[in-house]
Design a protein around this motif. Structure first.
Motif, PDB file in Angstrom:
ATOM      1  N   VAL A   1       0.799  -1.008   0.041  1.00 49.07           N
ATOM      2  CA  VAL A   1      -0.097   0.019   0.037  1.00 49.07           C
ATOM      3  C   VAL A   1       0.795   1.236   0.072  1.00 49.07           C
ATOM      4  CG1 VAL A   1      -1.712   1.358   1.136  1.00 49.07           C
ATOM      5  CG2 VAL A   1      -1.953  -1.026   0.992  1.00 49.07           C
ATOM      6  N   TYR A   2       1.730   1.321   0.812  1.00 51.76           N
ATOM      7  CA  TYR A   2       2.826   2.373   0.981  1.00 51.76           C
ATOM      8  C   TYR A   2       3.350   2.641  -0.553  1.00 51.76           C
ATOM      9  CZ  TYR A   2       6.630   5.408   2.440  1.00 51.76           C
ATOM     10  OH  TYR A   2       7.615   6.334   2.391  1.00 51.76           O
ATOM     11  N   GLY A   3       4.075   1.758  -0.924  1.00 51.22           N
ATOM     12  CA  GLY A   3       4.964   1.724  -2.265  1.00 51.22           C
ATOM     13  C   GLY A   3       3.821   2.180  -3.114  1.00 51.22           C
ATOM     14  N   SER A   4       2.830   1.851  -3.468  1.00 53.88           N
ATOM     15  CA  SER A   4       1.746   2.012  -4.584  1.00 53.88           C
ATOM     16  C   SER A   4       1.364   3.618  -4.310  1.00 53.88           C
ATOM     17  CB  SER A   4       0.404   1.288  -4.285  1.00 53.88           C
ATOM     18  OG  SER A   4      -0.511   1.592  -5.152  1.00 53.88           O
ATOM     19  N   LEU A   5       1.322   4.235  -3.159  1.00 59.15           N
ATOM     20  CA  LEU A   5       0.978   5.596  -2.904  1.00 59.15           C
ATOM     21  C   LEU A   5       2.160   6.451  -3.423  1.00 59.15           C
ATOM     22  CD1 LEU A   5      -0.920   5.064   0.331  1.00 59.15           C
ATOM     23  CD2 LEU A   5      -2.050   6.090  -1.935  1.00 59.15           C
ATOM     24  N   ILE A   6       3.282   5.959  -3.201  1.00 59.09           N
ATOM     25  CA  ILE A   6       4.341   6.751  -3.473  1.00 59.09           C
ATOM     26  C   ILE A   6       4.647   6.830  -4.977  1.00 59.09           C
ATOM     27  CG2 ILE A   6       7.188   6.821  -3.520  1.00 59.09           C
ATOM     28  CD1 ILE A   6       5.987   7.818  -0.914  1.00 59.09           C
ATOM     29  N   LEU A   7       4.390   5.531  -5.546  1.00 64.90           N
ATOM     30  CA  LEU A   7       4.319   5.280  -7.134  1.00 64.90           C
ATOM     31  C   LEU A   7       3.212   6.355  -7.853  1.00 64.90           C
ATOM     32  CD1 LEU A   7       5.861   4.039  -9.148  1.00 64.90           C
ATOM     33  CD2 LEU A   7       4.423   2.009  -9.003  1.00 64.90           C
ATOM     34  N   GLN A   8       2.333   6.278  -7.106  1.00 64.39           N
ATOM     35  CA  GLN A   8       1.023   7.157  -7.726  1.00 64.39           C
ATOM     36  C   GLN A   8       1.481   8.874  -7.763  1.00 64.39           C
ATOM     37  OE1 GLN A   8      -3.211   6.901  -6.857  1.00 64.39           O
ATOM     38  NE2 GLN A   8      -2.695   5.016  -5.773  1.00 64.39           N
ATOM     39  N   GLY A   9       2.250   9.196  -6.564  1.00 62.48           N
ATOM     40  CA  GLY A   9       2.610  10.565  -6.560  1.00 62.48           C
ATOM     41  C   GLY A   9       3.773  10.605  -7.702  1.00 62.48           C
ATOM     42  N   ALA A  10       4.671   9.500  -7.950  1.00 59.35           N
ATOM     43  CA  ALA A  10       5.507   9.707  -9.069  1.00 59.35           C
ATOM     44  C   ALA A  10       4.910   9.880 -10.172  1.00 59.35           C
ATOM     45  CB  ALA A  10       6.519   8.516  -9.122  1.00 59.35           C
ATOM     46  N   THR A  11       3.995   9.202 -10.609  1.00 65.53           N
ATOM     47  CA  THR A  11       3.213   9.222 -11.912  1.00 65.53           C
ATOM     48  C   THR A  11       2.474  10.713 -11.976  1.00 65.53           C
ATOM     49  OG1 THR A  11       2.719   6.790 -11.780  1.00 65.53           O
ATOM     50  CG2 THR A  11       1.245   8.177 -13.330  1.00 65.53           C
TER      51      THR A  11
ATOM     52  N   ALA B   1       9.929  16.085 -14.055  1.00 62.69           N
ATOM     53  CA  ALA B   1      10.775  14.823 -14.324  1.00 62.69           C
ATOM     54  C   ALA B   1      11.552  14.567 -13.128  1.00 62.69           C
ATOM     55  CB  ALA B   1      11.437  14.736 -15.613  1.00 62.69           C
ATOM     56  N   ARG B   2      12.257  15.309 -12.666  1.00 63.81           N
ATOM     57  CA  ARG B   2      13.154  15.281 -11.654  1.00 63.81           C
ATOM     58  C   ARG B   2      12.436  14.598 -10.426  1.00 63.81           C
ATOM     59  NH1 ARG B   2      17.268  13.030 -12.014  1.00 63.81           N
ATOM     60  NH2 ARG B   2      16.537  11.541 -10.561  1.00 63.81           N
ATOM     61  N   THR B   3      11.393  15.209 -10.010  1.00 64.73           N
ATOM     62  CA  THR B   3      10.442  14.652  -8.745  1.00 64.73           C
ATOM     63  C   THR B   3      10.113  13.388  -9.052  1.00 64.73           C
ATOM     64  OG1 THR B   3      10.197  16.975  -8.055  1.00 64.73           O
ATOM     65  CG2 THR B   3       8.683  15.190  -7.190  1.00 64.73           C
ATOM     66  N   ALA B   4       9.630  13.215 -10.219  1.00 66.85           N
ATOM     67  CA  ALA B   4       8.750  11.813 -10.535  1.00 66.85           C
ATOM     68  C   ALA B   4       9.765  10.768 -10.382  1.00 66.85           C
ATOM     69  CB  ALA B   4       8.240  11.946 -12.111  1.00 66.85           C
ATOM     70  N   ILE B   5      11.213  11.165 -11.305  1.00 65.15           N
ATOM     71  CA  ILE B   5      12.109  10.139 -11.035  1.00 65.15           C
ATOM     72  C   ILE B   5      12.556   9.707  -9.532  1.00 65.15           C
ATOM     73  CG2 ILE B   5      14.477   9.214 -11.718  1.00 65.15           C
ATOM     74  CD1 ILE B   5      12.407   8.999 -14.065  1.00 65.15           C
ATOM     75  N   ASP B   6      12.712  10.725  -8.872  1.00 61.05           N
ATOM     76  CA  ASP B   6      13.067  10.569  -7.439  1.00 61.05           C
ATOM     77  C   ASP B   6      11.981   9.680  -6.557  1.00 61.05           C
ATOM     78  OD1 ASP B   6      15.356  11.901  -7.876  1.00 61.05           O
ATOM     79  OD2 ASP B   6      14.490  13.938  -6.971  1.00 61.05           O
ATOM     80  N   LEU B   7      10.518  10.109  -6.839  1.00 56.07           N
ATOM     81  CA  LEU B   7       9.674   9.299  -6.109  1.00 56.07           C
ATOM     82  C   LEU B   7       9.573   7.755  -6.821  1.00 56.07           C
ATOM     83  CD1 LEU B   7       6.865  11.894  -6.434  1.00 56.07           C
ATOM     84  CD2 LEU B   7       8.087  11.050  -4.111  1.00 56.07           C
ATOM     85  N   ALA B   8       9.903   7.519  -8.000  1.00 57.02           N
ATOM     86  CA  ALA B   8       9.691   6.335  -8.564  1.00 57.02           C
ATOM     87  C   ALA B   8      11.049   5.512  -7.749  1.00 57.02           C
ATOM     88  CB  ALA B   8       9.830   6.430 -10.030  1.00 57.02           C
ATOM     89  N   ASP B   9      12.037   6.145  -7.791  1.00 65.00           N
ATOM     90  CA  ASP B   9      13.205   5.471  -6.935  1.00 65.00           C
ATOM     91  C   ASP B   9      13.081   4.891  -5.699  1.00 65.00           C
ATOM     92  OD1 ASP B   9      14.856   5.534  -9.480  1.00 65.00           O
ATOM     93  OD2 ASP B   9      15.837   7.538  -8.675  1.00 65.00           O
ATOM     94  N   ALA B  10      12.323   6.048  -4.983  1.00 62.33           N
ATOM     95  CA  ALA B  10      11.790   5.760  -3.731  1.00 62.33           C
ATOM     96  C   ALA B  10      10.797   4.481  -3.610  1.00 62.33           C
ATOM     97  CB  ALA B  10      11.157   6.677  -2.877  1.00 62.33           C
TER      98      ALA B  10
ATOM     99  N   GLN C   1       5.134   2.284 -14.622  1.00 57.35           N
ATOM    100  CA  GLN C   1       5.220   3.452 -14.185  1.00 57.35           C
ATOM    101  C   GLN C   1       6.489   4.494 -14.844  1.00 57.35           C
ATOM    102  OE1 GLN C   1       2.399   4.675 -13.820  1.00 57.35           O
ATOM    103  NE2 GLN C   1       1.166   3.005 -13.174  1.00 57.35           N
ATOM    104  N   ARG C   2       7.541   3.866 -14.477  1.00 55.57           N
ATOM    105  CA  ARG C   2       8.921   4.553 -14.763  1.00 55.57           C
ATOM    106  C   ARG C   2       8.815   4.670 -16.512  1.00 55.57           C
ATOM    107  NH1 ARG C   2      13.393   4.528 -10.978  1.00 55.57           N
ATOM    108  NH2 ARG C   2      14.569   5.004 -12.666  1.00 55.57           N
ATOM    109  N   THR C   3       8.195   3.768 -17.131  1.00 56.84           N
ATOM    110  CA  THR C   3       8.061   3.675 -18.639  1.00 56.84           C
ATOM    111  C   THR C   3       7.136   5.024 -18.879  1.00 56.84           C
ATOM    112  OG1 THR C   3       8.569   1.449 -18.913  1.00 56.84           O
ATOM    113  CG2 THR C   3       7.608   2.800 -20.682  1.00 56.84           C
ATOM    114  N   ASP C   4       6.174   5.208 -18.054  1.00 58.34           N
ATOM    115  CA  ASP C   4       5.012   6.043 -18.265  1.00 58.34           C
ATOM    116  C   ASP C   4       5.683   7.705 -17.923  1.00 58.34           C
ATOM    117  OD1 ASP C   4       1.793   6.383 -18.365  1.00 58.34           O
ATOM    118  OD2 ASP C   4       2.880   7.920 -16.729  1.00 58.34           O
ATOM    119  N   ILE C   5       6.439   7.651 -16.885  1.00 55.22           N
ATOM    120  CA  ILE C   5       7.032   8.913 -16.690  1.00 55.22           C
ATOM    121  C   ILE C   5       7.794   9.116 -17.800  1.00 55.22           C
ATOM    122  CG2 ILE C   5       8.720  10.104 -15.069  1.00 55.22           C
ATOM    123  CD1 ILE C   5       7.522   8.124 -12.763  1.00 55.22           C
TER     124      ILE C   5
END
Length: 247
Positions: free
Chosen positions: A82-92, A100-109, A136-140
């Protein structure tokens, strides 16, 4: 029931009723004793905001929901999911908002959380794991016009994407088709569009505006191609007319 109804309405493009249904579900969850369920439903609100193009709000809602259930110490896998999915939603959402920079940083997290699971999971009707990270990294990368990098990200997908739900497999194929089309590889893009249509089904396909854009780009290039194409090339090329019916 409200949650399922809301998610279905989002898929079908009915935004306003979807918001009402998801809010009803969230109100019910807030009266309960399961913080992971409440956080997941806030993630559904974030998703609805993303679909509506309200990317900054979607990012904020997703990350606030994640912060409310940030794990400390050893926690069960569903908590990490659940936690990881929410972080990934923020990245998307950040990617769609061209940050882009924030998105990749959040995807890394989110990827660090997925590494702790090392498997694709579905908890609280939400998918999360290594395959979802790649998708989602591809989507970003697509959202931020980094098309070669999008294909590089996509090559990291495990087991041909079988860890993804069917609609996610279709969306990932569509993302790859978009990158290929933007790089001038139109025949490959059309093949992937046919795959996405087959996997996602007619109802899903009907609401994919990105698919229609790729079809237009690829079909216009096909029409402009020299008429003297060799029989071998003509026989192997995908038929764009089947896909044009989507427009």
């Amino acid at each position: 029931m409200y949650w399922v109804t809301g998610c279905t309405l989002v898929h079908l493009g009915h935004g306003d009723p979807a918001v009402l249904a998801i809010r009803q579900a969230l109100a019910a969850a807030n009266k309960g004793s399961d913080p992971l369920l409440a956080a997941t439903l806030r993630g559904s609100v974030a998703w609805q905001l993303l679909v509506a193009g309200r990317y900054s709000e979607a990012e904020l809602v997703a990350l606030r929901a994640a912060a409310a259930v940030e794990p400390t110490g050893d926690v069960p896998p569903e908590h990490l999911s659940v936690y990881g999915s929410l972080i990934l939603q923020g990245a998307t959402a950040a990617g769609r908002g061209q940050n882009a920079r924030t998105a990749i940083d959040l995807a890394d997290a989110a990827s660090e959380v997925a590494d702790r699971l090392d498997e694709d999971r579905k908890d609280y009707e939400t998918n999360f794991g290594p395959s979802q990270i790649v998708m989602q990294r591809t989507d970003i990368r697509i959202s931020t016009d980094q098309f070669p990098e999008a294909l590089t990200e996509a090559r990291q997908m495990r087991s041909g994407g079988t860890g993804l739900a069917a609609v996610s497999q279709a969306r990932h194929a569509l993302d790859k088709a978009t990158a290929l089309s933007q790089l001038g590889r139109h025949d490959e893009a059309l093949q992937l569009l046919l795959a996405a249509e087959s996997i996602g089904g007619e109802e899903w396909t009907r609401y994919q505006t990105l698919m229609k854009q790729v079809i237009d780009d690829s079909s216009s290039t096909t029409r402009a191609a020299p008429c003297a194409a060799s029989p071998a090339v003509s026989a192997s090329a995908p038929d764009p007319f089947r896909l044009r019916q989507l427009r």
